[in-house]
Design a protein around this motif. Structure first.
Motif, short mmCIF file in Angstrom:
data_model
loop_
_atom_site.label_atom_id
_atom_site.label_comp_id
_atom_site.label_asym_id
_atom_site.label_seq_id
_atom_site.Cartn_x
_atom_site.Cartn_y
_atom_site.Cartn_z
N UNK A 27 38.25 -27.65 30.08
CA UNK A 27 39.30 -27.15 29.28
C UNK A 27 40.57 -27.50 29.82
N UNK A 28 40.81 -27.10 31.10
CA UNK A 28 42.15 -27.26 31.65
C UNK A 28 42.55 -28.62 31.88
N UNK A 29 41.69 -29.80 32.08
CA UNK A 29 41.92 -30.93 31.94
C UNK A 29 42.43 -31.59 30.78
N UNK A 30 41.81 -30.88 29.67
CA UNK A 30 42.07 -31.43 28.15
C UNK A 30 43.75 -30.77 27.89
N UNK A 31 43.93 -29.64 28.12
CA UNK A 31 45.29 -29.25 28.07
C UNK A 31 46.23 -30.03 28.92
#
Lengths: 189, 209
Positions: free
Chosen positions: B75-79
């Protein structure tokens, strides 16, 4: 050997037919070439050069109103026409052109396909020649050569033109009449 | 040794003497049904480890924890990727900030407050903006590109229509001019003909044709 000569005879006759058809087709073409008159543009004080081919005619026809009576008349007149070409040169003084300049036009109109229906000639007022080309019972082209001491005008209309309707158009569309006849009369007086 | 006897087979018949002696010698080693006696010095079994007390719960919890960590990273990478996409368009939307910085640097006097404000100006505000902006108001770049293409196409179409209208109007004017000139010359010829010859050749051109 006999069959070879028969075949070559057939071939020659076929070529002759094709050449004759091509020649007669070009002779029947109501479009006259007026580019030879372009040399007069350098001497002319005013030049009008209108070239409306079939495509442009179609566009112009679409822009004519169906509600305005005058434009409806024009629409009816140009319906079926394939082109209108006008070339006119006005000169400040006389003797700016000679008969030799007009010979290229006259030589085309001497073709048997053209019939001269009007020829008015006057030394003072110049001359007007009207030619029509027929295709069956219908006019397929019109050529008009008007020569004034100070003006040369060539009009070429391709297609079935109605001369009666065309002569009725002057003075319409909010354009004043040229009053050619009136000016001539005044000059006479 | 008596080989005909069935003693060795089913213990019937006359036993051989040598066999009897062998049975007596080996009989002491036969199986004795008695319980196993473990010496007191010997310690049976392993020591209990700390993790052993949790049973199968520990690996399950570890698996769940690993899954959660993996999900968090994803999720962090996506954001981060989304921020990198949005950031350029928002920088364009705030063009006054660099000008402010430039004016402040030109004065040459920077109070601590000014420094603080300039730091704020330099700070990547677009990222804050992105976080503050509700998700439904975020600009979809693909939609924006599609809309700009559509607008460009409409503008091109309007330009084409305007050009066609201009061409049509010019063609109409040319047509009227040509017809007017043709008509004028024709009328002149007609009048001249009428004045010299009563026959109206133009009027009767259909009959001629």
């Amino acid at each position: 050997m006999k069959s070879l000569s028969k075949t070559s005879l057939k071939l020659a006759s076929l070529v002759a037919v094709v050449v004759f058809a091509a020649t007669s087709a070009s002779a029947q073409n109501p479009r006259i070439q007026t580019s030879q008159l372009d040399v007069l543009a350098a001497k002319a004080s005013q030049t009008v050069d209108v070239n409306i081919d079939e495509g442009l005619m179609q566009i112009a026809r679409n822009f004519l109103s169906n509600k305005d009576a005058d434009e409806v008349k024009v629409k009816e007149l140009v319906n079926g026409l394939k082109g209108i070409y006008v070339k006119s040169f006005e000169f400040e003084t006389e003797n700016q052109f000679s008969d030799a300049d007009l010979e290229s036009i006259r030589s085309q109109l001497r073709n048997s396909a053209w019939n001269r229906i009007v020829n008015v000639s006057s030394k003072k007022e110049g001359s007007v020649e009207v030619y029509v080309m027929h295709s069956g019972s219908q006019i397929s082209g019109l050529a008009l050569l008007a020569v004034d001491p100070k003006e040369v005008t060539v009009v070429n209309i391709i297609g079935p033109v109605d001369l009666e309707k065309l002569s009725e158009l002057e003075g319409q569309f909010g354009i004043p009449e040229l009053r050619i006849e009136h000016s001539k009369t005044k000059r006479k007086n | 040794m008596n080989t005909d006897s069935d003693y060795l087979w089913d213990k019937t018949g006359e036993p051989d003497r040598e066999i009897q002696q062998l049975e007596e010698i080996l009989g002491t080693l036969r199986y004795q049904p008695r319980p196993l006696e473990i010496p007191a010095a010997v310690r049976v079994g392993r020591e209990r480890s700390f993790f052993r007390g949790f049973g199968p719960r520990l690996p399950i919890a570890a698996t769940i924890a690993m899954l959660l960590v993996g999900l968090g990273l994803w999720l962090g990478l996506q954001r981060l990727q989304r921020r990198q996409h949005i950031q350029p368009s928002e920088v364009v939307q705030t063009p006054n900030k660099p000008a402010l910085d430039r004016s402040q640097s030109q004065t040459g006097v920077n109070s601590p407050e000014e420094n603080h404000s300039s730091d704020l100006a330099v700070a990547p505000e677009p990222i804050h903006k992105t976080n503050d902006t509700p998700r439904r108001h975020r600009v979809n770049q693909a939609t924006l590109a599609r809309n700009s293409n559509r607008l460009r196409n409409e503008a091109a179409r309007n330009t084409q229509l305007a050009a066609n209208a201009r061409q049509g109007a010019a063609a109409k004017d040319q047509l009227l001019l040509a017809l007017r000139m043709a008509s004028a010359k024709l009328i002149f010829a007609q009048k001249k003909t009428q004045s010299t010859n009563p026959r109206d050749l133009i009027h009767n051109q259909h009959k001629i044709g």
